[in-house]
Design a protein around this motif. Structure first.
Motif: not given
Length: 182
Positions: A32-36
């Motif tokens: 999913s990559g960068d959570h934010f």
């Protein structure tokens, strides 16, 4: 129009290469990559999806679950998640059990022959995770093959290479409903 022998050979080589890519993708874990970044995107897109398809996804949690999977698979395939949303919007109107007159199935309308090509005949193309993995992998392959040309990649995905109607529909949905300025 008849295909030349070299065009047929090119199609078979492309099919083999894509089948190999699909086989690898089906064995990989989503990322999913960068959570934010993903959280901001999810909040924005879930309200858009609620407006676009209120009957199909009336429950906020169901929308978020679908969008999380779309985001993860799009990022895994290095595709803009908003483009994947636009393609799904055009292909199936977000119906996981959609079936086309020619037999394409699921959200991204994947043709069942791909299952046999990669040796996974039991895969369920109406399963959201499976369908997204196939669809995003196929689209990313065609985008790479077409050197980043979205029109040609989308036309290949749709089986309409040489025509622009389908790519124009997807691009219009992308820009009108799913576009995100960063």
């Amino acid at each position: 129009m008849r295909s030349s022998p070299s065009a047929w050979a090119d199609h078979r080589l492309t099919g083999r290469a894509l089948a190999g890519t699909l086989a690898q993708a089906m064995a990989a874990e989503p990322n999913s990559g960068d959570h934010f970044d993903a959280q901001v995107w999810l909040l924005d897109m879930q309200s858009r999806l609620a407006r676009r398809q209120p009957a199909a996804y009336p429950d906020r949690q169901a929308r978020l679950s679908l969008l999380q999977r779309i985001h993860a698979e799009a990022r895994r395939a290095a595709l803009p998640p908003e483009l994947v949303l636009a393609l799904i919007d055009v292909e199936s109107r977000f119906r996981p059990t959609a079936r086309s007159p020619v037999g394409a199935r699921g959200l991204m309308q994947v043709m069942p022959f791909w299952k046999d090509e990669i040796g996974r005949p039991r895969d369920d193309l109406t399963d959201v995770a499976t369908n997204l993995r196939y669809g995003c992998t196929i689209l990313a392959h065609y985008l790479s093959r077409e050197n980043g040309d979205w029109t040609r990649a989308l036309a290949r995905y749709n089986g309409s290479l040489g025509r622009t109607t389908y790519p124009e529909q997807v691009m219009a949905a992308w820009y009108q409903r799913w576009w995100v300025t960063r």
